[in-house]
Write an enzyme that holds these catalytic residues in place. Structure first.
Site, PDB file in Angstrom:
ATOM      1  N   GLU A  41      14.945  19.248  23.810  1.00 32.59           N
ATOM      2  CA  GLU A  41      15.435  18.016  24.441  1.00 32.59           C
ATOM      3  C   GLU A  41      15.860  16.997  23.388  1.00 32.59           C
ATOM      4  O   GLU A  41      16.820  16.238  23.605  1.00 32.59           O
ATOM      5  CB  GLU A  41      14.355  17.423  25.348  1.00 32.59           C
ATOM      6  CG  GLU A  41      13.951  18.308  26.517  1.00 32.59           C
ATOM      7  CD  GLU A  41      15.106  18.603  27.447  1.00 32.59           C
ATOM      8  OE1 GLU A  41      16.056  17.783  27.511  1.00 32.59           O
ATOM      9  OE2 GLU A  41      15.080  19.648  28.120  1.00 32.59           O
TER      10      GLU A  41
ATOM     11  N   HIS B  44      19.475  17.715  22.421  1.00 35.61           N
ATOM     12  CA  HIS B  44      20.449  17.141  23.360  1.00 35.61           C
ATOM     13  C   HIS B  44      20.618  15.641  23.115  1.00 35.61           C
ATOM     14  O   HIS B  44      21.744  15.120  23.063  1.00 35.61           O
ATOM     15  CB  HIS B  44      19.974  17.367  24.806  1.00 35.61           C
ATOM     16  CG  HIS B  44      20.073  18.782  25.262  1.00 35.61           C
ATOM     17  ND1 HIS B  44      21.230  19.516  25.185  1.00 35.61           N
ATOM     18  CD2 HIS B  44      19.154  19.595  25.842  1.00 35.61           C
ATOM     19  CE1 HIS B  44      21.018  20.726  25.675  1.00 35.61           C
ATOM     20  NE2 HIS B  44      19.766  20.808  26.080  1.00 35.61           N
TER      21      HIS B  44
ATOM     22  N   ASP C 105      21.933  25.659  30.220  1.00 33.87           N
ATOM     23  CA  ASP C 105      22.925  25.054  29.326  1.00 33.87           C
ATOM     24  C   ASP C 105      24.058  26.032  29.030  1.00 33.87           C
ATOM     25  O   ASP C 105      25.241  25.659  29.051  1.00 33.87           O
ATOM     26  CB  ASP C 105      22.264  24.612  28.024  1.00 33.87           C
ATOM     27  CG  ASP C 105      21.179  23.569  28.256  1.00 33.87           C
ATOM     28  OD1 ASP C 105      21.268  22.857  29.274  1.00 33.87           O
ATOM     29  OD2 ASP C 105      20.265  23.486  27.421  1.00 33.87           O
TER      30      ASP C 105
END
Length: 658
Positions: A457, A460, A531
């Protein structure tokens, strides 16, 4: 005394109503059938002559004798141990418990003389009863009860089936329309003031209502009343709400029904209901007819698999087309319809003269979402921390129904926590709950998995913060929600068109999680499956649909007309191979780009990942503390910054203005 008076003067409308329970009828039928079964012994009967009867009576075969005087008929019940004297071996196996015989006697007097003589001589034990005659009516009803029962049950079920079509109790009303009629005195109180946003759609609808209220204003210039308007848009955008507003604003009869109300198991019922609907509409013209989810009956004809059978939906559609623009005149009747599947509707239904206008009801933009929040926040107790404009920016892509759900969910969360007012945090938790699902803090994850999720995370978040066209970060969490082990919320910039650079930046940010795993953890996991799916579809769309490929520029292989000519794919095998190579080239290039950016900011990425492991949730303020202010500010972020500056200046300016 007060209680007695109130109880004694109850209005008639408040008396409890006795509702008919069909299961009581079923139970009564079963009881009657059991009773008839027990009353009937199903014994075998046969007729014998007078001479044979005399011989059998002398052998003391009969147990009971019944003499019918008027008909000169005798009914004799045979003893169980004497059945072999009357019946043969095959008949004995079929006779019941009390087999009987019937005898045509000369007269009751002669039988009496014979019986008295036989009793004296043979000492028989048969008992005799004399009756005037049997009950003919009862015998007829007893023999005909199965037929009467079948007729009664059939009528009952036909009444139940016809109960929702034209009123109960009439089996011939199944072909009548199910439309509900509303007028200005109806219970619908929704007006155009209750419809937030949708300015262009409301203008079109208001013009139709205005035409019905004041037709002379338009007809003086030679205009004609429009035949119909089709509301098209995604689910939850307010199509049905607009129709309710029309019903609340118009001073004309308003017919409301769904497209599925025309569909029935009986052949011809749908077309009959269409005819009955327009007959009622013509009688009450000028009026408005609203058909919700018209794609239930308006799908394109000729695409049904069962081509040999009778398609009831196509018959209903043919009748609807005829009624809307046939030889008959429907002056004063306006058709409003709503659907979110305009692509499957029949072309004959969409032509001018039937639906003259197609009103597109799209997802609300930023300003429209703010208006929708203002409407739904009216009945909710909120404090000063709640800002409708801020909430509108946090809910991009939400429809009106989604916003209503957010407000309701926030009120439930505040009540669950024992608050007196609904605060900003409750709304943010409601958005998280709707988008990501419930938090699952009880889910067991190892330290290694948590570290992998945190670095994923953080990858990202890092790339989206550093790229110009990527969406800015709002919130990142590693707390599992729904099926996701981690989630990130971004503030996308609302735009009508998307450039190639914007698509590539979004792809690079999406691949940041997989790149962070490979670069900093030395291994990749299945956590990036979603993703990779999104990136692959986006790259394929760039090559095949948008013509953004270097080797296949300006080509589009998508047919938007909906015509299917049986092609599996409209290009050759060589082109398909080239498409695969281009898609793989685009994805690999952005993946390497993501790895290079993360390698450059490796230290800050590690700080972000460690903070995620420590607090489990980080916000845009944490990103600013680690990376500094974002180099590029989107248009929506500029508006948000301007709003915050105005709020900071307002306390200083208030005393001076006062």
């Amino acid at each position: 005394m007060m209680e007695n008076n109130n109880n004694g003067n109850l209005p008639k409308n408040n008396k409890p109503k006795i509702r008919f329970n069909p299961y009581l009828l079923y139970g009564l039928i079963v009881i009657v059938l059991i009773g008839l079964f027990m009353m009937n012994d199903f014994s075998t009967t046969r007729e014998i002559g007078w001479t044979e009867f005399q011989h059998l009576a002398q052998e003391d075969v009969f147990e009971k004798l019944v003499v019918y005087n008027k008909k000169n008929v005798l009914e004799a019940t045979i003893k169980n141990d004497r059945k072999e004297l009357v019946f043969d071996r095959k008949e004995i196996e079929q006779v019941g418990l009390s087999p009987k015989v019937f005898v045509k006697i000369p007269s009751a007097d002669k039988f009496s003389d014979f019986y008295d003589k036989t009793v004296l001589e043979k000492k028989i034990s048969a008992k005799v009863n004399y009756k005037d005659g049997d009950d003919t009516i009862w015998n007829i009803l007893f023999s005909a009860w199965p037929i009467l029962l079948i007729i009664f049950v059939w009528l009952f079920f036909m009444r139940r089936m016809a109960g929702g079509a034209g009123g109960p109790g009439n089996i011939f009303s199944v072909g009548r329309s199910k439309a509900q009629i509303f007028d200005k005195d109806g219970h619908i109180k929704v007006t155009f003031k209750d419809v937030a946003g949708l300015a262009e759609a409301k203008q079109e609808i208001e013009e139709i209502v205005s035409f019905l209220k004041n037709p002379a204003k338009y007809t003086e210039l030679g205009g004609k009343i429009p035949k119909g308007a089709l509301l098209v848009g995604p689910p939850g955008t307010g199509k049905t709400l607009l129709a309710k507003a029309v019903a609340g604003e118009a001073n004309v009869p308003f017919f409301s029904l769904s497209g599925s109300d025309f569909v029935e198991m009986f052949v011809g019922v749908g077309a009959s209901r269409v005819r009955d609907l327009f007959r009622q509409a013509k009688e009450k013209s000028p009026c408005i007819v609203f058909i919700d989810e018209i794609d239930a009956v308006g799908r394109a004809r000729g695409k049904n698999v069962n081509v040999n059978g009778n398609d009831e939906r196509e018959n209903t559609l043919n009748q609807l087309l005829t009624e809307m623009d046939g030889f008959g005149s429907n002056s004063g009747v306006i058709i409003l319809a709503a659907t979110n599947r305009a692509d499957v509707l029949d072309k004959a239904l969409l032509r001018a003269g039937r639906f003259d206008r197609q009103i597109h009801v799209e997802l609300p933009d930023l300003n429209e979402r703010k208006e929708i929040f203002d409407v739904h926040l009216r009945p909710i107790k909120i404090d000063q921390t709640v800002d409708a404009e801020f909430m509108a920016r946090q809910t991009p892509g939400f429809s009106g129904a989604d916003i209503a759900n957010v407000c309701n969910e926030a009120a439930l969360i505040a009540a669950r926590n024992g608050k007196n007012f609904v605060q900003k945090d409750d709304f943010m938790n409601a958005v998280d709950r709707i988008v990501g699902g419930l938090e699952k803090r009880s889910r067991i994850t190892t330290d290694r998995e948590r570290r992998s999720i945190a670095f994923h995370e953080a990858g990202h978040a890092t790339i989206s913060w550093l790229l110009e066209h990527a969406n800015p970060l709002v919130k990142v969490t590693i707390v599992p929600r729904g099926k996701a082990l981690g989630a990130a919320w971004y503030l996308p910039e609302e735009r009508q068109i998307t450039t190639r650079d914007q698509l590539l930046d979004e792809m690079c940010a999406t691949l940041g999680g997989r790149a962070a795993e490979a670069l900093f953890l030395g291994e990749i996991s299945t956590g990036a499956s979603n993703d990779l799916e999104r990136v692959t579809k986006q790259a394929y769309a760039m090559v095949v649909y948008f013509g953004m490929s270097d080797k296949l520029p300006n080509l589009n292989y998508y047919d938007s007309t909906g015509q299917d000519w049986g092609f599996t794919k409209p290009y050759s095998e060589e082109t398909a191979k080239l498409i695969d190579e281009e898609v793989q080239h685009i994805v690999n290039k952005q993946y390497e780009r993501a790895k290079s950016i993360l390698a450059e900011y490796a230290e800050k990425h590690h700080q972000l990942g460690e903070r995620l492991l420590e607090s489990e949730v980080i916000y845009s303020e944490d990103m600013e503390h680690i990376f500094g202010k974002r180099p590029w500010v989107s248009r929506s972020q500029e508006i948000l910054n301007r709003k915050e500056e105005e709020q900071q200046k307002s306390p200083e300016e208030t005393p001076a203005s006062a």
